[in-house]
Design a protein around this motif. Sequence first.
Motif, PDB file in Angstrom:
ATOM      1  N   GLN A 436      77.642  41.216 -98.940  1.00  0.00           N
ATOM      2  CA  GLN A 436      78.864  41.850 -99.432  1.00  0.00           C
ATOM      3  C   GLN A 436      80.063  41.458 -98.564  1.00  0.00           C
ATOM      4  O   GLN A 436      81.157  41.221 -99.082  1.00  0.00           O
ATOM      5  CB  GLN A 436      78.679  43.375 -99.427  1.00  0.00           C
ATOM      6  CG  GLN A 436      77.635  43.862-100.423  1.00  0.00           C
ATOM      7  CD  GLN A 436      77.244  45.309-100.220  1.00  0.00           C
ATOM      8  OE1 GLN A 436      77.780  46.004 -99.363  1.00  0.00           O
ATOM      9  NE2 GLN A 436      76.280  45.787-101.004  1.00  0.00           N
ATOM     10  N   HIS A 437      79.849  41.364 -97.255  1.00  0.00           N
ATOM     11  CA  HIS A 437      80.925  40.976 -96.340  1.00  0.00           C
ATOM     12  C   HIS A 437      81.395  39.553 -96.641  1.00  0.00           C
ATOM     13  O   HIS A 437      82.599  39.276 -96.680  1.00  0.00           O
ATOM     14  CB  HIS A 437      80.424  41.076 -94.906  1.00  0.00           C
ATOM     15  CG  HIS A 437      81.519  41.162 -93.892  1.00  0.00           C
ATOM     16  ND1 HIS A 437      81.283  41.203 -92.536  1.00  0.00           N
ATOM     17  CD2 HIS A 437      82.874  41.205 -94.024  1.00  0.00           C
ATOM     18  CE1 HIS A 437      82.434  41.278 -91.881  1.00  0.00           C
ATOM     19  NE2 HIS A 437      83.410  41.262 -92.756  1.00  0.00           N
ATOM     20  N   PHE A 438      80.461  38.648 -96.854  1.00  0.00           N
ATOM     21  CA  PHE A 438      80.815  37.260 -97.162  1.00  0.00           C
ATOM     22  C   PHE A 438      81.591  37.177 -98.478  1.00  0.00           C
ATOM     23  O   PHE A 438      82.559  36.421 -98.592  1.00  0.00           O
ATOM     24  CB  PHE A 438      79.559  36.400 -97.236  1.00  0.00           C
ATOM     25  CG  PHE A 438      79.849  34.945 -97.490  1.00  0.00           C
ATOM     26  CD1 PHE A 438      80.280  34.118 -96.469  1.00  0.00           C
ATOM     27  CD2 PHE A 438      79.698  34.395 -98.760  1.00  0.00           C
ATOM     28  CE1 PHE A 438      80.551  32.773 -96.695  1.00  0.00           C
ATOM     29  CE2 PHE A 438      79.970  33.061 -99.007  1.00  0.00           C
ATOM     30  CZ  PHE A 438      80.399  32.246 -97.967  1.00  0.00           C
ATOM     31  N   ARG A 439      81.169  37.944 -99.473  1.00  0.00           N
ATOM     32  CA  ARG A 439      81.865  37.916-100.766  1.00  0.00           C
ATOM     33  C   ARG A 439      83.316  38.361-100.619  1.00  0.00           C
ATOM     34  O   ARG A 439      84.231  37.778-101.217  1.00  0.00           O
ATOM     35  CB  ARG A 439      81.122  38.819-101.760  1.00  0.00           C
ATOM     36  CG  ARG A 439      81.821  39.002-103.116  1.00  0.00           C
ATOM     37  CD  ARG A 439      82.018  37.682-103.865  1.00  0.00           C
ATOM     38  NE  ARG A 439      80.808  36.912-103.893  1.00  0.00           N
ATOM     39  CZ  ARG A 439      79.763  37.157-104.679  1.00  0.00           C
ATOM     40  NH1 ARG A 439      79.791  38.177-105.526  1.00  0.00           N
ATOM     41  NH2 ARG A 439      78.692  36.389-104.635  1.00  0.00           N
ATOM     42  N   GLN A 440      83.543  39.382 -99.812  1.00  0.00           N
ATOM     43  CA  GLN A 440      84.908  39.870 -99.641  1.00  0.00           C
ATOM     44  C   GLN A 440      85.772  38.867 -98.875  1.00  0.00           C
ATOM     45  O   GLN A 440      86.956  38.708 -99.176  1.00  0.00           O
ATOM     46  CB  GLN A 440      84.864  41.231 -98.942  1.00  0.00           C
ATOM     47  CG  GLN A 440      84.248  42.304 -99.843  1.00  0.00           C
ATOM     48  CD  GLN A 440      83.974  43.613 -99.139  1.00  0.00           C
ATOM     49  OE1 GLN A 440      84.882  44.415 -98.945  1.00  0.00           O
ATOM     50  NE2 GLN A 440      82.733  43.854 -98.761  1.00  0.00           N
ATOM     51  N   ALA A 441      85.178  38.173 -97.907  1.00  0.00           N
ATOM     52  CA  ALA A 441      85.892  37.104 -97.214  1.00  0.00           C
ATOM     53  C   ALA A 441      86.227  35.970 -98.185  1.00  0.00           C
ATOM     54  O   ALA A 441      87.316  35.399 -98.150  1.00  0.00           O
ATOM     55  CB  ALA A 441      85.049  36.588 -96.053  1.00  0.00           C
ATOM     56  N   GLN A 442      85.289  35.671 -99.053  1.00  0.00           N
ATOM     57  CA  GLN A 442      85.486  34.640-100.078  1.00  0.00           C
ATOM     58  C   GLN A 442      86.681  34.974-100.966  1.00  0.00           C
ATOM     59  O   GLN A 442      87.497  34.104-101.298  1.00  0.00           O
ATOM     60  CB  GLN A 442      84.200  34.557-100.914  1.00  0.00           C
ATOM     61  CG  GLN A 442      84.055  33.364-101.824  1.00  0.00           C
ATOM     62  CD  GLN A 442      82.721  33.403-102.567  1.00  0.00           C
ATOM     63  OE1 GLN A 442      81.909  34.319-102.392  1.00  0.00           O
ATOM     64  NE2 GLN A 442      82.488  32.417-103.400  1.00  0.00           N
ATOM     65  N   LEU A 443      86.803  36.240-101.334  1.00  0.00           N
ATOM     66  CA  LEU A 443      87.920  36.656-102.196  1.00  0.00           C
ATOM     67  C   LEU A 443      89.253  36.626-101.472  1.00  0.00           C
ATOM     68  O   LEU A 443      90.295  36.393-102.083  1.00  0.00           O
ATOM     69  CB  LEU A 443      87.654  38.055-102.746  1.00  0.00           C
ATOM     70  CG  LEU A 443      87.105  38.114-104.174  1.00  0.00           C
ATOM     71  CD1 LEU A 443      88.114  37.574-105.171  1.00  0.00           C
ATOM     72  CD2 LEU A 443      85.783  37.386-104.300  1.00  0.00           C
ATOM     73  N   ARG A 444      89.247  36.860-100.141  1.00  0.00           N
ATOM     74  CA  ARG A 444      90.508  36.760 -99.399  1.00  0.00           C
ATOM     75  C   ARG A 444      91.041  35.336 -99.452  1.00  0.00           C
ATOM     76  O   ARG A 444      92.255  35.114 -99.483  1.00  0.00           O
ATOM     77  CB  ARG A 444      90.317  37.174 -97.942  1.00  0.00           C
ATOM     78  CG  ARG A 444      89.997  38.616 -97.669  1.00  0.00           C
ATOM     79  CD  ARG A 444      91.100  39.589 -98.033  1.00  0.00           C
ATOM     80  NE  ARG A 444      91.095  39.938 -99.442  1.00  0.00           N
ATOM     81  CZ  ARG A 444      90.190  40.713-100.020  1.00  0.00           C
ATOM     82  NH1 ARG A 444      89.222  41.224 -99.319  1.00  0.00           N
ATOM     83  NH2 ARG A 444      90.276  40.987-101.312  1.00  0.00           N
ATOM     84  N   ALA A 445      90.142  34.346 -99.453  1.00  0.00           N
ATOM     85  CA  ALA A 445      90.583  32.953 -99.549  1.00  0.00           C
ATOM     86  C   ALA A 445      91.301  32.708-100.862  1.00  0.00           C
ATOM     87  O   ALA A 445      92.365  32.084-100.905  1.00  0.00           O
ATOM     88  CB  ALA A 445      89.386  32.006 -99.410  1.00  0.00           C
ATOM     89  N   VAL A 446      90.739  33.223-101.957  1.00  0.00           N
ATOM     90  CA  VAL A 446      91.364  33.055-103.274  1.00  0.00           C
ATOM     91  C   VAL A 446      92.673  33.814-103.348  1.00  0.00           C
ATOM     92  O   VAL A 446      93.687  33.302-103.829  1.00  0.00           O
ATOM     93  CB  VAL A 446      90.404  33.529-104.384  1.00  0.00           C
ATOM     94  CG1 VAL A 446      91.058  33.401-105.755  1.00  0.00           C
ATOM     95  CG2 VAL A 446      89.103  32.744-104.334  1.00  0.00           C
ATOM     96  N   GLU A 447      92.655  35.038-102.887  1.00  0.00           N
ATOM     97  CA  GLU A 447      93.829  35.897-102.941  1.00  0.00           C
ATOM     98  C   GLU A 447      95.010  35.264-102.205  1.00  0.00           C
ATOM     99  O   GLU A 447      96.146  35.277-102.681  1.00  0.00           O
ATOM    100  CB  GLU A 447      93.480  37.245-102.316  1.00  0.00           C
ATOM    101  CG  GLU A 447      94.331  38.410-102.751  1.00  0.00           C
ATOM    102  CD  GLU A 447      93.787  39.718-102.207  1.00  0.00           C
ATOM    103  OE1 GLU A 447      93.479  40.610-103.008  1.00  0.00           O
ATOM    104  OE2 GLU A 447      93.638  39.835-100.979  1.00  0.00           O
ATOM    105  N   ALA A 448      94.734  34.700-101.028  1.00  0.00           N
ATOM    106  CA  ALA A 448      95.796  34.118-100.204  1.00  0.00           C
ATOM    107  C   ALA A 448      96.071  32.659-100.538  1.00  0.00           C
ATOM    108  O   ALA A 448      97.100  32.118-100.142  1.00  0.00           O
ATOM    109  CB  ALA A 448      95.432  34.237 -98.730  1.00  0.00           C
TER     110      ALA A 448
END
Length: 526
Positions: A436-448
């Motif tokens: 779950q932690h990795f998925r949220q980090a993954q989404l920060r890349a897309v978001e930013a």
Amino acid sequence: MQSLAARIILLWGWRRSLVAFLAGALAVLSQAPYDFFPVCLVSFPVLVWLLDGASGERGDGLLRRYATVFGIGWWFGFGYFLFGLWWVGQALLVDADSFAWALPLAMLGLPAGLAVFYGVACAVARSCWSDGVGRIVALGCGFGLAEWLRATVLTGFPWNAIGYAAMPIPLLMQSAHLVGLFGINALAVFVFAAPAVLGSGRHRRVTLSAAALLAAAHAGYGAWTLATPDENTRGLSIRIVQPSVPQGGKWDPAMRDEILARLIDLSRRPTTKGGTPELIVWPETALPFLLTERPDALAAIGAMLSEGQLLVLGAVRSETGSAEGEPIRYYNATVAIDDRGEIVDAIDKVHLVPFGEYLPFEWLFRRVGLRAVADTVGGFSSGVQRRTLLLTSGIKADPMICYEVIFPGEVALPEADLILNLTNDAWFGNTPGPYQHFRQAQLRAVEAGLPLVRSANNGISGFVDRKGRVIDAFALDAIGALDVELQIPVEKTHISVAPKMIGVLTMLLLAIIACGMTVLARLRSS
């Protein structure tokens, strides 16, 4: 469908609470590592029907009706967070002699507290409830607001936000770059709850058409974005080291030299493609000692590095108080060391983990003998501000330590070229937590709109491009060094503030629609 909806609507008492709890627990399967989002198309219609039944209790007073819908949302949230965050208790078993007593607080108290936000979501939605599409819009708005509050109140904890269920793969992640996680939260709940109109309510065709259109736009925008290549990029050769040091022995003085030797050995291994990486990255608190107290360690690191190489690692940094008698402050920092073995920069973690890295109301808890879970040096102090870390060739990283990366909009340094996330998820073992932690980090890349470099002690370490695609990654508990020539876009699409604002505007628009539908419904009935 109408028969099932009717039976759920007529539930009351403990049966209604049990169904809400089970619906929330089922929704957990939409999150990593399961990623089975269709369960939300069951959980949220059930929640709508439960709220339909509660909203029909006209004989009760206003306060009692709101207490009823709050209770439904709370039980839904309790099931969701209980089964989604049970692994948090694993961290307390690392030092079981000191913290095993707190297991009920972590495994039951935390879900119970977070469930309050979903109770608020349902109470907010109830204020604009109607018998058609308006109630579906109101639920989306209520959950969007609740998730924003959950990311903000008491320093925030937006773990497993509902919106992640709508973004299990890069194709379905790209919308986060436009509306951010807050906007996705609200829109996802609208789509997930839309099938409820098949069982009860009006505006079936409008509701389902709107949900289908949103889902198609979500996927279509993702396909278009992924098909558009980054034409102007520059490469940076990076090595990630994943040592997988067991958390139980990480701070054992007898293991200090062994841990340093393992990290240096992994860093020295030849690359499969030849050449020397420009940057080597070690995880959060990679070394179980203060670098300033071990000049021999700095010398060994300098000898390890080739000319021009830079090592970035997580380390504990100390700072002596300016006044006499003032205690030493400790910081969880990202540290850069050059090929001479000199510390050239250090950036402290700003967003600390409550009860993990520091104690809220410390003056009170210390009196009764409590301390933070990760209190290996006496507790951490928060950094003053976040700033970029200069890597090489003018490339700048936005350093985010551990769970700083889960906060939407936290990546807000416009001069950054990439996100650098150092973490240590060994606290949680082989549980859903690291995934779950990795998925949220993954989404920060897309978001930013920035590529992500992530080094975790035991995983999941990896490289993610700015569109959320995993270039390469280590499995959980793997030991090794991972090399990638990371392509960094020269022309940035970094709009970190805009998605957050657009997400808020999305919730505002849904609120206007829900309130408008409620007014129209009341005018028709009068």
